[in-house]
Structures are given as structure tokens and as C-alpha cells.
Design an enzyme around this catalytic site. Sequence first.
Site, PDB file in Angstrom:
ATOM      1  N   GLY B  42       0.855  -1.187   0.000  1.00  0.00           N
ATOM      2  CA  GLY B  42       0.000   0.000   0.000  1.00  0.00           C
ATOM      3  C   GLY B  42       0.887   1.232   0.000  1.00  0.00           C
ATOM      4  O   GLY B  42       2.093   1.157  -0.246  1.00  0.00           O
ATOM      5  N   LEU B  43       0.303   2.372   0.308  1.00  0.00           N
ATOM      6  CA  LEU B  43       1.102   3.598   0.285  1.00  0.00           C
ATOM      7  C   LEU B  43       2.324   3.455   1.173  1.00  0.00           C
ATOM      8  O   LEU B  43       3.432   3.850   0.801  1.00  0.00           O
ATOM      9  CB  LEU B  43       0.255   4.773   0.762  1.00  0.00           C
ATOM     10  CG  LEU B  43      -0.816   5.204  -0.222  1.00  0.00           C
ATOM     11  CD1 LEU B  43      -1.558   6.412   0.319  1.00  0.00           C
ATOM     12  CD2 LEU B  43      -0.213   5.528  -1.572  1.00  0.00           C
ATOM     13  N   ALA B  44       2.148   2.875   2.357  1.00  0.00           N
ATOM     14  CA  ALA B  44       3.266   2.784   3.283  1.00  0.00           C
ATOM     15  C   ALA B  44       4.325   1.807   2.767  1.00  0.00           C
ATOM     16  O   ALA B  44       5.509   2.147   2.703  1.00  0.00           O
ATOM     17  CB  ALA B  44       2.752   2.355   4.659  1.00  0.00           C
ATOM     18  N   HIS B 266     -17.306   5.335  10.098  1.00  0.00           N
ATOM     19  CA  HIS B 266     -17.521   6.471   9.208  1.00  0.00           C
ATOM     20  C   HIS B 266     -19.014   6.704   9.008  1.00  0.00           C
ATOM     21  O   HIS B 266     -19.751   5.763   8.730  1.00  0.00           O
ATOM     22  CB  HIS B 266     -16.844   6.178   7.867  1.00  0.00           C
ATOM     23  CG  HIS B 266     -16.644   7.389   7.027  1.00  0.00           C
ATOM     24  ND1 HIS B 266     -17.686   8.055   6.449  1.00  0.00           N
ATOM     25  CD2 HIS B 266     -15.525   8.058   6.680  1.00  0.00           C
ATOM     26  CE1 HIS B 266     -17.208   9.089   5.771  1.00  0.00           C
ATOM     27  NE2 HIS B 266     -15.906   9.115   5.896  1.00  0.00           N
ATOM     28  N   ARG B 330     -16.707  13.021  12.396  1.00  0.00           N
ATOM     29  CA  ARG B 330     -17.229  11.703  12.038  1.00  0.00           C
ATOM     30  C   ARG B 330     -17.881  10.974  13.205  1.00  0.00           C
ATOM     31  O   ARG B 330     -18.941  10.374  13.055  1.00  0.00           O
ATOM     32  CB  ARG B 330     -16.080  10.827  11.520  1.00  0.00           C
ATOM     33  CG  ARG B 330     -15.561  11.288  10.195  1.00  0.00           C
ATOM     34  CD  ARG B 330     -14.416  10.435   9.710  1.00  0.00           C
ATOM     35  NE  ARG B 330     -13.976  10.953   8.421  1.00  0.00           N
ATOM     36  CZ  ARG B 330     -12.980  10.460   7.709  1.00  0.00           C
ATOM     37  NH1 ARG B 330     -12.284   9.436   8.166  1.00  0.00           N
ATOM     38  NH2 ARG B 330     -12.670  10.983   6.554  1.00  0.00           N
ATOM     39  N   ARG B 435      -9.113   9.341  13.629  1.00  0.00           N
ATOM     40  CA  ARG B 435      -8.316   9.882  12.541  1.00  0.00           C
ATOM     41  C   ARG B 435      -9.112  10.926  11.778  1.00  0.00           C
ATOM     42  O   ARG B 435     -10.270  10.713  11.452  1.00  0.00           O
ATOM     43  CB  ARG B 435      -7.900   8.774  11.583  1.00  0.00           C
ATOM     44  CG  ARG B 435      -7.165   9.287  10.380  1.00  0.00           C
ATOM     45  CD  ARG B 435      -6.741   8.183   9.454  1.00  0.00           C
ATOM     46  NE  ARG B 435      -7.818   7.537   8.757  1.00  0.00           N
ATOM     47  CZ  ARG B 435      -8.444   8.062   7.690  1.00  0.00           C
ATOM     48  NH1 ARG B 435      -8.095   9.244   7.226  1.00  0.00           N
ATOM     49  NH2 ARG B 435      -9.413   7.396   7.101  1.00  0.00           N
TER      50      ARG B 435
END
Lengths: 256, 642
Positions: B42-44, B266, B330, B435
Site C-alpha cells: 500500500g502507500l506505506a 464512518h 465523524r 483519525r
Amino acid sequence: MAAREISLNLKIWRQENQGKKGTFENYRLEKINSNMSFLEMIDVLNEKLTREGREPVAFDHDCREGICGMCGAVVDGIAHGPEKATTLCQLHMRHFRDGQTLTIEPFRARAFPIIRDLVVDRSAFDRIIQAGGFISVNTGSAPDANAIPVAQTKAELAMDAAACIGCGACVAACPNASAMLFVGAKISQLALLPQGGPEREKRALSMVRAMDREGFGNCSNERECEAVCPKSISIRNIARLNREFVRASLFSDENE
Amino acid sequence: MKLDPKIPDGPLAEKWDRCRFANRLVNPANKRKYEILVVGTGLAGASAAATLGELGYNVKSFCIQDSPRRAHSIAAQGGINAAKNYQNDGDSIFRLFYDTIKGGDFRAREANVYRLAQVSNNIIDQCVAQGVPFAREYGGTLANRSFGGAQVSRTFYARGQTGQQLLFGAYSALMRQVAAGKVTIFPRREMMDLVLIDGQARGIVCRNLVTGELERYCGHAVVLATGGYGNAYFLSTNAMASNVTAAWRAYKKGAGFANPSFVQIHPTCIPVHGDYQSKLTLMSESLRNDGRVWVPKKKGDNRPPQDIPEEDRDYYLERKYPSFGNLVPRDVASRNAKEVCDQGKGVGETGLAVYLDFRDAINRDGLDVILRKYGNLFHMYEKITAQDPSVQPMMIYPAVHYTMGGLWVDYNLMSTIPGLFVLGEANFSDHGANRLGASALMQGLADGYFIVPYTIGNYLAEAGSGPLTVDHDAYSESEREVGRRLEALLANRTAGKKGLRTVADFHRRLGQILWDYCGMARNREGLEKALSLIPALREEFWDRVTVPGSGQELNQSLERAGRVADFMEFAEILVQDALARGESCGCHLREESQTEENEALRDDEHYSHVSVWAYSGEGKPAQMHKEPLVFENVRPSQRSYK
Ligand SMILES: Cc1cc2nc3c(=O)[nH]c(=O)nc-3n(C[C@H](O)[C@H](O)[C@H](O)COP(=O)(O)OP(=O)(O)OC[C@H]3O[C@@H](n4cnc5c(N)ncnc54)[C@H](O)[C@@H]3O)c2cc1C
Ligand code: SF4
Ligand code: FES
């Protein structure tokens, strides 16, 4: 969301592994809720097969939101099924009739060997990107993000091309199993942006060579790729790829 | 378990510099003597593997999907934050830091969050240079939007596909290193165990998902970037393969697991509509900028929404939170949706949905303007539900979305196991108890591009580049254990037992327990009930699960069974952690801890710490340790959105 219930006759390609021969097998499903997605319908089949002590159908999928590019199969001869601009995971059963027979088979192409049932090996796409589908900039060496302005229209066109999810439907739909739409999309994205400039010629030559090496066919303007592409990638990107390739062949000092 | 966060001395703004200066460096010529395993693309993971390759290390990169480009990060829609202040609206590194730590309800480390804000700007530079086609203004400069209730415009975006474009950037950098011979990719591999030698992370055992073979890989360090565990709840917005397995295996080898009960729910997802449903789809939170949330005032009012007159509608967010209205954070939006549905005012076939209505926005701005902003979301909603939000209000309901908890790491992103680094959603580090929108992408790329490449060098310089081998008893032992578990999963069916149930059946039941008793609102009684239900379900699972096929082939049922088996174990510390945290904070309301107006009440006196769970052997209760949180630069305030 008024749901109907439909029954279906499925003809699904079953193949144990790359070495074995495959065949179609028939299944019947009753009471399929029309709000289900196509993959949820296969989930229901697989639950049923598992309960009956039979082998479920292997198929690739992950996000189920039409963005990861992992899913895909040919439904009644159409890659990703009958809905335009829709991946298989975003196709819903409300588009099918009660009692309909559906033929489901894997994406077929020389460069995409079948691994099992509907699962194919698309690693050729990764190797094409390795050949040049990037901008060579090491982490840390980038200038300020606003140092190079990019015209909004160019950025939007680049984004249109960059939306390709690498699913391979274009290859499966093409009579020549060409990967020109996939490659054209990546080349276009990077050619449209100033950041892609320095490696433009090298990239075009090298990605096209990699595509040939992987056993994808040539483009003969059938436009089947564009018709099935779930992200509506335009064949203008193929035209741009051809221009980039010619330009690179003429001007590149690599070409000696 | 020793929890030394290793926060560098000095003023907040200098800590990262000081850390980099104090770190030992690996001589450039020596880097090629080191092997690093990076699990996850993934991005990480992709950004870390690519950058480590650029630096000269030899990297092996693993993922479950058929290509690194498909990691779950690809699904992120909204955007990525950075403190560029390009809009000249008063943003700064300190403001981004403050918003993020406050958003996390003061349950994260100051030093980590400050560093995140510092490197956020480098991320945008890097991504633009890679060819990420961010949205731009007519003049050619980058566009921003305000996101998740932030008061400045600091979110960069690429249509509704920001995660995809950022991931393609990291993936292309990764592919470049593959071509350069510095990174080797191993797709369709699932990490099944972590291998420790002399107490240090030295390797992994993977299952080759095509052949079923177990494979051994060794490295001088192991980096986990394996994402979040939201799928423990069965239904979530996560991709189907998202799992806790890699993190859980590391936990069982001695890595502390921090704040497992911090789960974000969410508010704007498409509601559940049938028991066949396999996942939930997020509708971007940006919709709340123009959509108005309401339910009928009367219970059981099942008139079509357009026939319900103004005076019979309850715009409950606007009513209860006049200054923030529909833009409350949220957690507040989610909890209130649950509350009105629990009161019987929910809409739709299941009664578990509320309206998100664009009628007034369309009347005010015109359909064109609204479609320009949300056309793609309207389209996606219509594709899934067959209803057009420009004619009828959307129906939405909260869904599990992101997990703030994860493996504990110090400032250097190293876990409690030396040589095991953890990045991205898989660690716990930066988001506290909640988050903020557009900050997970920022954290994943910060960890991968700009933090671990420096901090890992410090560890490697000390650990040395000694010879590596997979011919060690630790690998055989681990392989045997993995093999035994796989066989146990297949055994019920092979033995021809009767009354077996599928993996999905069990997963659904586990998810229901967690959702009912450890969701948005929790209380002691419910949590204790869950703690008695989960072990019973786990026992039944091992006794009654049916998994077709064999271990020596591509077997998706077996893959899933293994992941669910780990969720079954993990769920217990998730609930224990929720029980131990007697306060409301961030995303969850602890019913015993609320104000007179039924708002969440944080309890800094007793809970200003990270809870870290340590494995203490099969069948033994996990031990909880605490890392106290110290605030020197900001003063924890109670959030109020009235
Ligand atoms: C629908 C949606 C929208 C979102 N939108 C936003 C947004 O707008 N802005 C924002 O900031 N955040 C957003 N998020 C959150 C954000 O996308 C994620 O938190 C983030 O992308 C996680 O990245 P990662 O690199 O940590 O892990 P992931 O992207 O989840 O990658 C995990 C990787 O690990 C691999 N892996 C996992 N387990 C194993 C194993 N056992 N063995 C081998 N490999 C393994 C997987 O194959 C994958 O490659 C969104 C999340 C969702 C679900
Ligand atoms: S061009 Fe379209 S069909 Fe081809 S891989 Fe990309 S998204 Fe799929
Ligand atoms: S499952 Fe991701 S695109 Fe279909």
C-alpha cells in the site's frame, strides 16, 4: 431499491490449474436478489457449492468498488459484462432477467495465462511498467510542488489517462490481445505532464518493446478495448502512444 | 514489556532533526550488504520499499494481490493533507499538528504527530514530481479543498481517486527499483509468520497463494505495512483481503499491540441491504458540505421522503449542534445516526439508515453546480442502489472504516521486537483515538518515504550485516506451526464431520458480536458479554468450520479461513481493550462516561495513555501495559461542537 428475485443458469469455466485442461460447468441459482452485485452472486454460488461439498469457483477480487482492477471475467462474451463503464464488481444483478443463462469465463490472452477457474496471471502488466512507466525521481530530490505549473486542461487529460486500473479487460476484448490501451494510457499520462518530459522518448520505446516481448498483439483499430474499458479510457491515448513512438523513433539518440 | 518511545530531546520543532543527526548512518557502499523484507505494498509499503531500494538496500516486497498496484490504499477517495499553506489561509506545520492531535482526542504522541506535519510538505513535492495528476487551478498551480471540517484548505486531491493516484506514484517508483534490480516483488504471497532469531526479527514464512507452498525469506530487518484490521467486523469499507494476520503473528512473537479498540466508524456509507452483502461502500464525507442529514420526526413514518413536509422532518445534527450542523466530526455524526435509528426513526427497508438530502443545495446552487462537485459520487451511489440522489435523498448509515490501533512502535517506527518496523495503518502511531479525514494517506507516505528510510539505518548499523540463512531451526519450527494450523482448518471436512458451517458464516457472526457490543457506543455489560461470546464462537469455529480443497493449490477458502481464525483471536484483545478503557474518547462513546447532555466525556486523569497488549502464551490472558502520554506543547481540551 425495490428488489426482485431471479433465478439463473450459469455456465462457468472451471480449470484446476495452468497445466490442466478446463471445461464449462453448469450451475443453477435460485432466488438471487436483484440488488446483489455480480461478485456477491458468485459468493452465493460458492457458499452453496461449499455446503454441498463441492469446490467453489476461484475468482480475483478485492476492493469491490471498481478501483483496484483485481476483478474481471468475460460474461456472455463481454469483458466485465454488459454494463458500460462498469467493472464486474460494480455490475448489479438488476441488469439481468429471470431465468437468464450466463456464460462466465476468464480473460483470455496469450500474455495472461489462466491460473485457476477465472483467475489469470496479469504480471505482464507489471513488467511493462517496469520498462518505463515511471518518472525517475528519487525520494527527497523533488522541487517544490508548485515550482512547475501545469495547465489545468493538461492535468485533467493526464488524470483521464491515469484512471486506468490495469484490469486487462482491454486485452481480453481485443481480437489481437493487444495491450495498446493500457500502455497508451500510461504513456499519455506521463507525456502530458512536464515532469514526464526528460524520459519521454526512452519511455515510449522501452514500454512498447516490453509489450511486444510479453506476447501482446498489435493494434488494428478494432476499438473493442475502449468499448469494454470500465474507466472509459479513450482510444485517443492509443493515437498519442503512436505519435510518441514515432517521435521517439525519429528523434531519440537511443535509437542508434 | 519495555515501552521506550525514544522521543528525542529538545523543542518539538527540532526533535526530528536531532533524531536524524543522532542516528548512525550506513555507509553507502555497505547498504548493498543488507537485505530488507517489506510486507505490504500500500502507500506505506510501496513507498518504503522503493525508497530503501533507491538508497541501495536489497529489498524484497510482498503482497497478497496479484500486483502491488492493487493494495487497499487504492480505494481512498477524498485526499491528502499537507501544511503547504498554498491558499494563504493561515495554515502552518503547527496548525496541522494541532488539528491532527486534537482530532485524535489527545491520545497520540506530540512528537510523532509534529513530525508527520513537518514531512507532509515533502510528500506533496515528491508525488507531483512522480507525475501524480493532482487537481489544479486555471493558472496551473495546485488546487486544495477543505476536508473533514478543517478550517483551512489543505487537502490535495486527484478527483475522487486520490488514493489510487498516490499509490500509482509509489508503485511506479517501486517498479523502477525492480527494473534497477534493487527490489524483487513477490505478489500473491501471504505472510503467515514472523521469524525471530536471537530475539530479533530476521525473516518471514509466506504461503505462495498460487501453489500453496510455504516459503522462507530472510532479511536483516522486517517492515510490516499490512494495513488495518477493520474487517474483524465482517462488514466494513475495507477491501476483502484486508486482515490482521501479519500483525497478529507479530504480536504472538512478542510485538505489543496498541489501542486495538480504537476503531473509526464512518458516518456516510451506503447502508446494509441484505445478508448476502460482502462489504460496505463509503460515500465521501465531502457530501456533508452540501447535503442535509434528517429523519422523519415520527417513528415508523414510511411515506416517501419527498412527501414528508418540512415540519415533519428532524434535521437532528443542525438541531443539536447549531454551530457545526451537518459538518460535525465523524464520530458525532455516526453516533447520532445510530441514536435516531435506535429510537425507531431510521428509514429504508431495514430502518438502519438516515437521509442525506441535496434538495436544498440543488435549489440554491442549481443541479449543474452540485453535479460538478459530486457527480461521480452520485453516479456510484446510483450504480449500487439504482436511486438517483438528485431526485431522492441518499440513504446513509455508519460503517467500520479505519483502525487507529495497531502494533506499538517507538519514534523510530520500530515495534517492541528489535528489527521489526511497522508502518501505515498497521501501526498505532499518529491518529490517537480518531483519525481526521485525509490524514491516513499522509501518514502512510510519511512513514514510507521519509521516516523509516532514515530510522532503519540506525538499527541496521548497530545490528550489522552478518550472513543470513533460512536454514535455521526457527524457520522449520515456524513452518511446522503454520502447516499445523492450515491442516486443522481443513480437517473437519476431510474427517467428514456433519453440521459444518462455512467460513463466511463464522465471520459474519463474529462481526455481529463486535458491531453490537464494541461499536460506536459501548458499555461494561455488553463488552463482558462479548468476551464470553467470542471464545465460544472461536471454539465452534475450529470444531465446525468447513474449508474445501487442499493446502497445495490456489485455495481462496483456505486463505479466508486463516484470516478469520486470526480475527477470532484478535477480537478478544480488541474487546478487552475497550473494556479497560473506561472513558469515552475519539470515535467511541463509553456509556458510563458521558456528560449530562449525553456527549462523550474523556477522562484524562485516568486514561491519558496508550494501552499496549502483550501476548503471554496460548490460553493465557493478554497483559496490558501503559505508555503515558505527555503533553508539553498543547493543552488537551474537551471537544465541543455545540
Ligand atoms: C474507502 C476508503 C476511503 C479512504 N479515503 C481516505 C482518504 O480520502 N484520505 C485518507 O487519508 N485516508 C483514506 N482512507 C484510509 C487509507 O486509505 C488507508 O488507511 C491507507 O491507505 C492504508 O495504507 P497502508 O499502506 O497502511 O495499507 P494498505 O493499503 O491496506 O496495504 C496493505 C498491504 O499489505 C498487504 N498485506 C496485508 N496482509 C498481508 C499478509 N499477511 N501478507 C502479505 N501481504 C499482506 C496487502 O496485500 C497490501 O499490499 C480510506 C480508506 C477507505 C477504506
Ligand atoms: S485501459 Fe481500461 S480496460 Fe485496459 S487495463 Fe486500463 S482500465 Fe482496464
Ligand atoms: S474488485 Fe476491485 S475493481 Fe472489482
